[in-house]
Design a protein around this motif. Structure first.
Motif, short mmCIF file in Angstrom:
data_model
loop_
_atom_site.label_atom_id
_atom_site.label_comp_id
_atom_site.label_asym_id
_atom_site.label_seq_id
_atom_site.Cartn_x
_atom_site.Cartn_y
_atom_site.Cartn_z
N ILE A 48 -2.41 0.32 -5.10
CA ILE A 48 -1.82 -0.14 -3.84
C ILE A 48 -2.93 -0.47 -2.85
O ILE A 48 -3.81 0.35 -2.60
N LEU A 49 -2.87 -1.68 -2.31
CA LEU A 49 -3.82 -2.09 -1.27
C LEU A 49 -3.20 -1.99 0.11
O LEU A 49 -3.86 -1.61 1.07
N GLU A 50 -1.91 -2.34 0.18
CA GLU A 50 -1.25 -2.40 1.49
C GLU A 50 0.25 -2.20 1.31
O GLU A 50 0.83 -2.62 0.32
N VAL A 51 0.86 -1.51 2.27
CA VAL A 51 2.30 -1.28 2.26
C VAL A 51 2.87 -1.85 3.55
O VAL A 51 2.44 -1.48 4.65
N ASP A 52 3.84 -2.77 3.43
CA ASP A 52 4.49 -3.37 4.59
C ASP A 52 5.89 -2.76 4.71
O ASP A 52 6.81 -3.14 3.98
N GLU A 53 6.02 -1.78 5.61
CA GLU A 53 7.29 -1.06 5.77
C GLU A 53 8.39 -1.99 6.30
O GLU A 53 9.55 -1.86 5.90
N ALA A 54 8.04 -2.92 7.20
CA ALA A 54 9.04 -3.78 7.84
C ALA A 54 9.71 -4.71 6.83
O ALA A 54 10.92 -4.94 6.89
N GLU A 55 8.94 -5.25 5.89
CA GLU A 55 9.48 -6.21 4.93
C GLU A 55 9.67 -5.61 3.53
O GLU A 55 9.99 -6.34 2.59
N ASN A 56 9.44 -4.30 3.38
CA ASN A 56 9.57 -3.60 2.09
C ASN A 56 8.74 -4.25 1.00
O ASN A 56 9.21 -4.47 -0.11
N LYS A 57 7.48 -4.57 1.32
CA LYS A 57 6.58 -5.18 0.35
C LYS A 57 5.38 -4.29 0.12
O LYS A 57 4.94 -3.57 1.00
N VAL A 58 4.84 -4.36 -1.10
CA VAL A 58 3.64 -3.63 -1.48
C VAL A 58 2.68 -4.63 -2.09
O VAL A 58 3.07 -5.41 -2.96
N VAL A 59 1.43 -4.63 -1.64
CA VAL A 59 0.40 -5.48 -2.23
C VAL A 59 -0.39 -4.63 -3.21
O VAL A 59 -0.95 -3.59 -2.84
N LEU A 60 -0.39 -5.06 -4.48
CA LEU A 60 -1.08 -4.33 -5.54
C LEU A 60 -2.31 -5.10 -5.99
O LEU A 60 -2.28 -6.32 -6.07
N GLU A 61 -3.37 -4.37 -6.31
CA GLU A 61 -4.54 -4.97 -6.93
C GLU A 61 -4.43 -4.69 -8.42
O GLU A 61 -4.54 -3.55 -8.87
N SER B 288 -6.27 -6.27 -10.95
CA SER B 288 -7.63 -6.21 -11.46
C SER B 288 -8.52 -6.63 -10.29
O SER B 288 -8.02 -7.15 -9.30
N PRO B 289 -9.82 -6.41 -10.38
CA PRO B 289 -10.68 -6.77 -9.25
C PRO B 289 -10.51 -8.23 -8.86
O PRO B 289 -10.69 -9.14 -9.68
N GLY B 290 -10.08 -8.45 -7.62
CA GLY B 290 -9.88 -9.80 -7.11
C GLY B 290 -8.51 -10.39 -7.37
O GLY B 290 -8.20 -11.47 -6.90
N THR B 291 -7.65 -9.72 -8.11
CA THR B 291 -6.31 -10.22 -8.42
C THR B 291 -5.28 -9.32 -7.76
O THR B 291 -5.22 -8.12 -8.04
N THR B 292 -4.47 -9.91 -6.87
CA THR B 292 -3.46 -9.13 -6.19
C THR B 292 -2.07 -9.70 -6.47
O THR B 292 -1.93 -10.86 -6.84
N ALA B 293 -1.08 -8.87 -6.29
CA ALA B 293 0.32 -9.28 -6.44
C ALA B 293 1.12 -8.57 -5.36
O ALA B 293 0.91 -7.40 -5.08
N THR B 294 2.04 -9.32 -4.75
CA THR B 294 2.93 -8.75 -3.75
C THR B 294 4.29 -8.54 -4.40
O THR B 294 4.88 -9.48 -4.94
N VAL B 295 4.77 -7.30 -4.38
CA VAL B 295 6.05 -6.97 -4.99
C VAL B 295 6.92 -6.21 -3.99
O VAL B 295 6.42 -5.68 -3.00
N HIS B 296 8.21 -6.17 -4.26
CA HIS B 296 9.13 -5.39 -3.44
C HIS B 296 8.88 -3.91 -3.70
O HIS B 296 8.50 -3.52 -4.80
#
Length: 138
Positions: free
Chosen positions: A50-63, A65-73
């Protein structure tokens, strides 16, 4: 007879609500542990940190692999991955025999155990990965 049927029906409803409350409590506890740096697994099988958690929009930014991120619910994150014990390099039980590695990966693999180890693959660039896969005949 009717009273017995009603008692059984009430018991099933009670156990169903109790189980739902338990699951909600477990999910609430797990979501309280969503902080940057925690290793997690999504419901569709992706592992990441987990890189970042957005409580307002219920999103989590995951890393992933190094340099590759994905935003998921947030609901897509199904479990927190507990850290495992580190593997000792000199451990005889986990030491790879080069002849065993060739039989495991087939005759087309001539790189030995060092090139096929997951630790070395973690820090590969995309170009290195392509070269390795072409060398393995994939």
């Amino acid at each position: 007879m009717t009273i017995l049927l009603l008692v059984i029906f009430a018991f099933f409803i009670f156990t169903m609500f109790r189980r739902n409350r338990k699951q909600q409590a477990q999910q609430t506890e797990m979501r309280s542990k969503f902080v940057p740096g925690v290793e997690v697994m999504t419901s569709f099988g992706l592992y990441g940190r987990i890189l970042e958690v957005d409580e307002a929009e219920n999103k989590v930014v995951l890393e992933l692999s190094p340099g590759t991120t994905a935003t998921v619910h947030r609901q897509a994150v199904s479990k927190i991955v507990e850290p495992t014990e580190p593997v000792v390099e000199g451990d005889a039980a986990t030491a790879a025999d080069p002849t065993e590695a060739e039989t495991t990966h087939g005759p087309e693999s001539s790189h030995g155990a060092a090139a096929a180890s997951p630790e070395s693959q973690l820090h590969e660039t995309p170009e290195q990965t392509l070269k390795r896969l072409e060398g393995e005949g994939k």
